[in-house]
Design an enzyme around this catalytic site. Structure first.
Site, PDB file in Angstrom:
ATOM      1  N   LYS A 216      34.858  43.760  41.431  1.00  0.00           N
ATOM      2  CA  LYS A 216      34.078  44.397  40.372  1.00  0.00           C
ATOM      3  C   LYS A 216      34.675  45.777  40.107  1.00  0.00           C
ATOM      4  O   LYS A 216      34.672  46.641  40.979  1.00  0.00           O
ATOM      5  CB  LYS A 216      32.611  44.514  40.778  1.00  0.00           C
ATOM      6  CG  LYS A 216      31.737  45.142  39.713  1.00  0.00           C
ATOM      7  CD  LYS A 216      30.284  45.206  40.154  1.00  0.00           C
ATOM      8  CE  LYS A 216      29.405  45.849  39.099  1.00  0.00           C
ATOM      9  NZ  LYS A 216      27.988  45.946  39.533  1.00  0.00           N
ATOM     10  N   LYS A 268      34.923  40.765  37.696  1.00  0.00           N
ATOM     11  CA  LYS A 268      34.103  41.414  36.682  1.00  0.00           C
ATOM     12  C   LYS A 268      34.680  42.797  36.391  1.00  0.00           C
ATOM     13  O   LYS A 268      34.949  43.533  37.338  1.00  0.00           O
ATOM     14  CB  LYS A 268      32.667  41.527  37.196  1.00  0.00           C
ATOM     15  CG  LYS A 268      31.686  42.193  36.246  1.00  0.00           C
ATOM     16  CD  LYS A 268      30.310  42.323  36.886  1.00  0.00           C
ATOM     17  CE  LYS A 268      29.330  42.994  35.934  1.00  0.00           C
ATOM     18  NZ  LYS A 268      27.995  43.193  36.547  1.00  0.00           N
TER      19      LYS A 268
END
Length: 354
Positions: A216, A268
């Site tokens: 992320k 992400k």
């Protein structure tokens, strides 16, 4: 002006091409008709590949539109159930829930309160549609803390990793007791998967799986999401989210999460990190997902609203890109809409995507 027969023009040009330049291999043969293209298509998209992120907000009596994400709302508990049922009926693979509390504090107490609105919503989802799709819950503190960070802060305003792990364990147990099938820890704390897995197993929730937000990145594309959860964040999250310039580091994060017990891993944001997604998908021993985040959604919606792109084709092309890069599943705010398109029979200009 004398009219020139198109076939004669083509013949004249062909006569000028040296014989040795006439292609021996012609890939265009497999692109001649839609039926031919469909027959040899390498990557396709199914409703069950899609996961719908949803927001439930405490203390409202009607859904609240999110201005920076046209078509997305903060749900009431009742509208959440209705929209989730629609997604399930369309064949969406899962939903992932984010809570928006009415009150916040330094440690995000509402996230682990078994009687809080968000855990009550999980329980209702699990009871009413739990057999029809996978019920996931985001596990983090940023929505619930008055400082907007993903963990517990020390006196200098720094996120303390190990103190935060204790809170994550408490949240995981509250979500598991509410009936969630899969937990998505998104805080990027070192050791978070091991801490959560241990808590779940110790309490008898060995069947609850973990979808780790392993890679992320600290990204500018999260902006609309912060409106969606009424974020209180000041500053940034660069001390715990990954630096956008690092690719190899993602492999380390995935390796650690898998070793600690992650059942799935995620990259992400999505489109700016397709190279990372491809790299992880090629090496991961567990399924890999990607999250098409709020800023990606907002860009396509804004460009289409201005007439600059074909909205529906852009949506489908972006989702197909995630699949082609190796994603087993895609978190996208268009999940239910796209699943409905596929279920009802796509118009001709979208059929190349399924």
């Amino acid at each position: 002006m004398t009219s020139i027969d198109p076939d004669q023009r083509v013949a004249d040009y062909r006569a000028q091409l040296p014989a040795h330049l006439s292609p021996a291999r012609r890939p265009r043969r497999l692109r001649t008709t839609e039926a031919m293209r469909s027959l040899v298509r390498e990557t396709t998209l199914r409703p069950s590949d899609l996961v719908l992120p949803m927001f439930v907000r405490e203390g409202i009596d009607a859904p609240v539109p999110i201005t920076s994400m046209p078509g997305v709302v903060q749900h009431t508990e009742d509208s959440l159930l209705e929209a989730a049922r629609e997604a399930a009926d369309r064949g969406v693979g899962g939903i992932i829930l984010f809570g928006v509390p009415a009150t916040k504090d330094a440690v995000g107490s509402a996230a682990s309160d078994p009687d809080s609105f968000v855990n009550r919503a999980i329980a209702r989802l699990a009871e009413e549609i739990g057999e029809d799709l996978v019920i996931m819950a985001d596990l983090c503190l940023d929505e619930f803390t008055d400082h907007g960070h993903c963990g517990v802060l020390d006196s200098r305003g720094r996120v303390d990793n190990d103190a935060t792990l204790v809170r994550y364990r408490e949240i995981a147990l509250a979500q598991a007791r509410a009936g969630v099938h899969m937990i998505g820890p998104s805080g990027m704390m070192d050791g978070q998967i091991a801490a959560i897995r241990d808590a779940l197993d110790e309490a008898g929730f060995g069947d609850v799986s973990i979808f780790a937000y392993s890679a992320k990145y600290s990204s500018a594309f999260y902006g609309p999401f912060r409106e969606a959860v009424d974020s209180s964040l000041e500053g940034d999250r660069r001390t715990y989210q990954q630096d956008p310039g690092n690719g190899r580091e993602a492999r380390l994060e995935v390796e650690l999460d898998v070793d600690e017990g992650a059942d799935l891993v995620m990259v992400k944001p999505g489109m700016p990190y397709l190279d990372v997604l491809r790299d992880i998908a090629d090496s991961s021993p567990v399924p890999v997902g990607s999250y098409q985040i709020s800023g990606e959604y907002a860009m396509i919606e804004a460009a289409s609203a201005n007439g600059w792109i074909d909205r529906d084709r852009a949506i489908m092309e972006s989702l197909l890109g995630f699949k082609r890069a190796g994603a087993s599943m895609i978190l996208t705010y268009w999940a239910s809409e796209v699943a409905g398109w596929i279920q009802n029979g796509l118009p001709a200009h979208l059929r190349p995507f399924v």
